[in-house]
Design an enzyme around this catalytic site. Structure first.
Site, PDB file in Angstrom:
ATOM      1  N   GLY A  46       0.864  -1.172   0.000  1.00 29.60           N
ATOM      2  CA  GLY A  46       0.000   0.000   0.000  1.00 29.60           C
ATOM      3  C   GLY A  46       0.899   1.221   0.000  1.00 29.60           C
ATOM      4  O   GLY A  46       1.997   1.194  -0.546  1.00 29.60           O
ATOM      5  N   GLU A  47       0.475   2.246   0.651  1.00 27.93           N
ATOM      6  CA  GLU A  47       1.276   3.461   0.749  1.00 27.93           C
ATOM      7  C   GLU A  47       1.794   3.534   2.180  1.00 27.93           C
ATOM      8  O   GLU A  47       1.011   3.567   3.125  1.00 27.93           O
ATOM      9  CB  GLU A  47       0.414   4.675   0.387  1.00 27.93           C
ATOM     10  CG  GLU A  47       1.202   5.882  -0.074  1.00 27.93           C
ATOM     11  CD  GLU A  47       1.940   6.556   1.067  1.00 27.93           C
ATOM     12  OE1 GLU A  47       3.154   6.809   0.910  1.00 27.93           O
ATOM     13  OE2 GLU A  47       1.324   6.812   2.112  1.00 27.93           O
ATOM     14  N   SER A  48       3.110   3.536   2.346  1.00 27.91           N
ATOM     15  CA  SER A  48       3.692   3.359   3.680  1.00 27.91           C
ATOM     16  C   SER A  48       3.354   4.484   4.656  1.00 27.91           C
ATOM     17  O   SER A  48       3.153   4.234   5.842  1.00 27.91           O
ATOM     18  CB  SER A  48       5.208   3.167   3.589  1.00 27.91           C
ATOM     19  OG  SER A  48       5.836   4.292   3.025  1.00 27.91           O
ATOM     20  N   CYS A  75       6.311  -4.945   0.303  1.00 28.87           N
ATOM     21  CA  CYS A  75       6.360  -3.566  -0.181  1.00 28.87           C
ATOM     22  C   CYS A  75       6.256  -2.572   0.981  1.00 28.87           C
ATOM     23  O   CYS A  75       7.204  -2.415   1.735  1.00 28.87           O
ATOM     24  CB  CYS A  75       5.305  -3.349  -1.266  1.00 28.87           C
ATOM     25  SG  CYS A  75       5.581  -1.864  -2.255  1.00 28.87           S
ATOM     26  N   ARG A 101      12.500   4.047  -0.203  1.00 25.55           N
ATOM     27  CA  ARG A 101      11.153   3.990  -0.787  1.00 25.55           C
ATOM     28  C   ARG A 101      11.188   4.325  -2.279  1.00 25.55           C
ATOM     29  O   ARG A 101      12.036   5.096  -2.723  1.00 25.55           O
ATOM     30  CB  ARG A 101      10.233   4.986  -0.096  1.00 25.55           C
ATOM     31  CG  ARG A 101       9.906   4.604   1.303  1.00 25.55           C
ATOM     32  CD  ARG A 101       8.747   5.399   1.792  1.00 25.55           C
ATOM     33  NE  ARG A 101       9.217   6.579   2.495  1.00 25.55           N
ATOM     34  CZ  ARG A 101       8.477   7.266   3.323  1.00 25.55           C
ATOM     35  NH1 ARG A 101       7.242   6.922   3.538  1.00 25.55           N
ATOM     36  NH2 ARG A 101       8.968   8.310   3.929  1.00 25.55           N
ATOM     37  N   ARG A 130       5.910   0.756  -7.524  1.00 27.61           N
ATOM     38  CA  ARG A 130       6.511   1.820  -6.701  1.00 27.61           C
ATOM     39  C   ARG A 130       7.300   1.200  -5.551  1.00 27.61           C
ATOM     40  O   ARG A 130       7.224   1.632  -4.402  1.00 27.61           O
ATOM     41  CB  ARG A 130       5.434   2.770  -6.162  1.00 27.61           C
ATOM     42  CG  ARG A 130       4.748   3.568  -7.239  1.00 27.61           C
ATOM     43  CD  ARG A 130       3.688   4.516  -6.697  1.00 27.61           C
ATOM     44  NE  ARG A 130       4.254   5.428  -5.722  1.00 27.61           N
ATOM     45  CZ  ARG A 130       3.653   5.775  -4.591  1.00 27.61           C
ATOM     46  NH1 ARG A 130       2.473   5.292  -4.285  1.00 27.61           N
ATOM     47  NH2 ARG A 130       4.225   6.618  -3.764  1.00 27.61           N
ATOM     48  N   HIS A 165       5.248  -7.765  -4.621  1.00 26.88           N
ATOM     49  CA  HIS A 165       3.902  -8.209  -4.244  1.00 26.88           C
ATOM     50  C   HIS A 165       3.669  -9.646  -4.714  1.00 26.88           C
ATOM     51  O   HIS A 165       3.099  -9.864  -5.784  1.00 26.88           O
ATOM     52  CB  HIS A 165       2.845  -7.299  -4.883  1.00 26.88           C
ATOM     53  CG  HIS A 165       2.826  -5.921  -4.343  1.00 26.88           C
ATOM     54  ND1 HIS A 165       2.081  -5.566  -3.241  1.00 26.88           N
ATOM     55  CD2 HIS A 165       3.470  -4.800  -4.741  1.00 26.88           C
ATOM     56  CE1 HIS A 165       2.260  -4.286  -2.987  1.00 26.88           C
ATOM     57  NE2 HIS A 165       3.102  -3.796  -3.879  1.00 26.88           N
ATOM     58  N   GLU A 167       1.519 -11.624  -3.606  1.00 26.82           N
ATOM     59  CA  GLU A 167       0.077 -11.882  -3.532  1.00 26.82           C
ATOM     60  C   GLU A 167      -0.665 -11.499  -4.811  1.00 26.82           C
ATOM     61  O   GLU A 167      -1.813 -11.894  -5.001  1.00 26.82           O
ATOM     62  CB  GLU A 167      -0.532 -11.150  -2.324  1.00 26.82           C
ATOM     63  CG  GLU A 167      -0.745  -9.657  -2.497  1.00 26.82           C
ATOM     64  CD  GLU A 167       0.496  -8.783  -2.339  1.00 26.82           C
ATOM     65  OE1 GLU A 167       0.335  -7.548  -2.382  1.00 26.82           O
ATOM     66  OE2 GLU A 167       1.609  -9.314  -2.178  1.00 26.82           O
TER      67      GLU A 167
END
Length: 191
Positions: A46-48, A75, A101, A130, A165, A167
């Protein structure tokens, strides 16, 4: 075994599907009380920055810092597990690594790569969106995979972290490795 997936953002259903394909029960973790009910935890991508804010809001930071649960970060999950994020302090301080990142570029630079992941397989499909990379490892961190000269998978004891990822593919072997090689041995330690 019961494996939790932190359900604050990210591909929660996809992680649970991989847990189930591995022959185990997957559960979405939305409250810190649920941590007592699981044997291991996956921290999804996701977005850290958002992930850290949500973890603070719902009390997960302190609970996970104190927890000895085996953890697997993908990630953004890798980023929050790191002891050092390039240019700033870490968050959960579980993996003795420094991460950078978005080191593979912006969203449009996303890519897939076949990876040789030590101890798992030589043909793991990695989806990089990303994605971060691991700039440095310290202590007893074992490097499991690289893309070029960038480290993208590590393990330190009961903690596994990957830049990609798994998954988002049909290949659940990385999740299966986490459960069988990392979580399962910790259960025998408790007996």
């Amino acid at each position: 075994m019961k494996i939790g997936v932190l359900a604050l953002q990210g591909a929660v259903r996809e992680h649970i599907h991989h847990i189930e394909l591995s022959g185990h029960e997957g559960v979405a973790i939305k409250r810190i009380e649920q941590l007592e009910e699981i044997d291991g935890l996956i921290l999804p991508g996701g977005e850290s920055t958002t992930l850290r804010r949500l973890m603070n809001l719902y009390g997960f930071k302190e609970a996970l810092q104190q927890s000895t649960l085996p953890m697997f970060g993908t990630c953004a999950g890798l980023i929050v597990m790191a002891k050092q994020i390039s240019g700033e302090d870490g968050y959960l301080d579980k993996l003795d690594i420094t991460v950078q990142r978005n080191s593979f570029g912006r969203q449009v630079d996303s890519f897939e790569s076949e990876l040789d992941v030590k101890g798992i397989a030589e043909d793991i499909e990695g989806v990089f969106i990303r994605a971060p990379h691991i700039e440095a490892t310290h202590g007893d961190v074992d490097v499991l995979s690289t893309v070029g000269d960038k480290i993208v998978a590590v393990q330190e004891g009961r903690y596994l972290g990957v830049s990609f990822h798994p998954e988002l593919t049909d290949d659940y072997r990385v999740t299966q490795y986490f459960i069988e090689a990392i979580v399962k041995p910790t259960l025998t330690e408790k007996v």
